[in-house]
Design an enzyme around this catalytic site. Structure first.
Site, PDB file in Angstrom:
ATOM      1  N   ILE A 103       0.827  -1.197   0.000  1.00 29.70           N
ATOM      2  CA  ILE A 103       0.000   0.000   0.000  1.00 29.70           C
ATOM      3  C   ILE A 103       0.872   1.262   0.000  1.00 29.70           C
ATOM      4  O   ILE A 103       1.991   1.237   0.508  1.00 29.70           O
ATOM      5  CB  ILE A 103      -0.978  -0.014   1.215  1.00 29.70           C
ATOM      6  N   CYS A 104       0.350   2.322  -0.577  1.00 26.87           N
ATOM      7  CA  CYS A 104       0.945   3.660  -0.588  1.00 26.87           C
ATOM      8  C   CYS A 104       2.194   3.701  -1.475  1.00 26.87           C
ATOM      9  O   CYS A 104       2.109   3.553  -2.669  1.00 26.87           O
ATOM     10  CB  CYS A 104       1.223   4.130   0.836  1.00 26.87           C
TER      11      CYS A 104
END
Length: 182
Positions: free
Chosen positions: A101-102
């Protein structure tokens, strides 16, 4: 079900800990594994946590899923950890579940794991998703790889991982229990 969430100083606390929290609510065995050589980890917003164990490739190799939270400089530390990179390559070749994620999906992009796949990441890291069909949505699963956009997508990301590991009914049960509105 067994999941390892990899942590390094500067990880995005909400992205890492939301996954741990939601998966544990679903009854998944989640281990927070430090790649720094210390169990004490400081997040990108100076929130200190205690990892469950230090990096152990053999132990992590038994996982049903590997999870990489974003945050800086945590993502760079994960990217530079040779043992973790080798483990990710093995999971990818065996089509075992990987989630990031991110900024962390950029690690997978750099390893060539996103070629021809739909993926998302934090907007300023989309150029690191080499070969991917970039999506501007909270979470994308394409095959054995799940990517999330950023901190604001931490809950939908964690619920998607719950659905992958435990089924849609369990994910819906957890969603309702935390009063998360979709």
């Amino acid at each position: 079900m067994k999941v390892f969430v990899f942590l390094a100083d500067g990880f995005e606390e909400i992205e890492g800990l939301t996954v741990v929290d939601i998966l544990r609510r679903a009854g998944v065995d989640v281990t927070m594994m430090s790649v720094t050589g210390s169990l004490s980890i400081s997040g990108s917003h100076d929130i200190g946590i205690q990892a469950d164990c230090l990096f152990d490739a053999k132990k992590a190799g038994e996982a049903d899923m590997l999870v990489l939270p974003g945050g800086m400089p945590g993502t760079l530390t994960l990217k530079g950890h040779g043992g973790l990179i080798k483990l990710l390559r093995t999971f990818d070749s065996e089509k075992k579940n990987i989630a990031a994620i991110c900024a962390a999906p950029g690690i997978l992009g750099g390893l060539g794991m996103l070629k021809g796949k739909k993926a998302c990441s934090y907007p300023s890291f989309e150029d690191k998703l080499d070969g991917a069909e970039v999506q501007q949505v909270p979470v994308v699963t394409d095959g054995h790889i799940t990517t999330g956009r950023g901190m604001g997508a931490a809950i939908p990301f964690a619920l998607r991982l719950t659905a992958i590991l435990c089924g849609e009914d369990k994910a819906e049960e957890v969603r309702k229990s935390i009063v998360y509105q979709v």
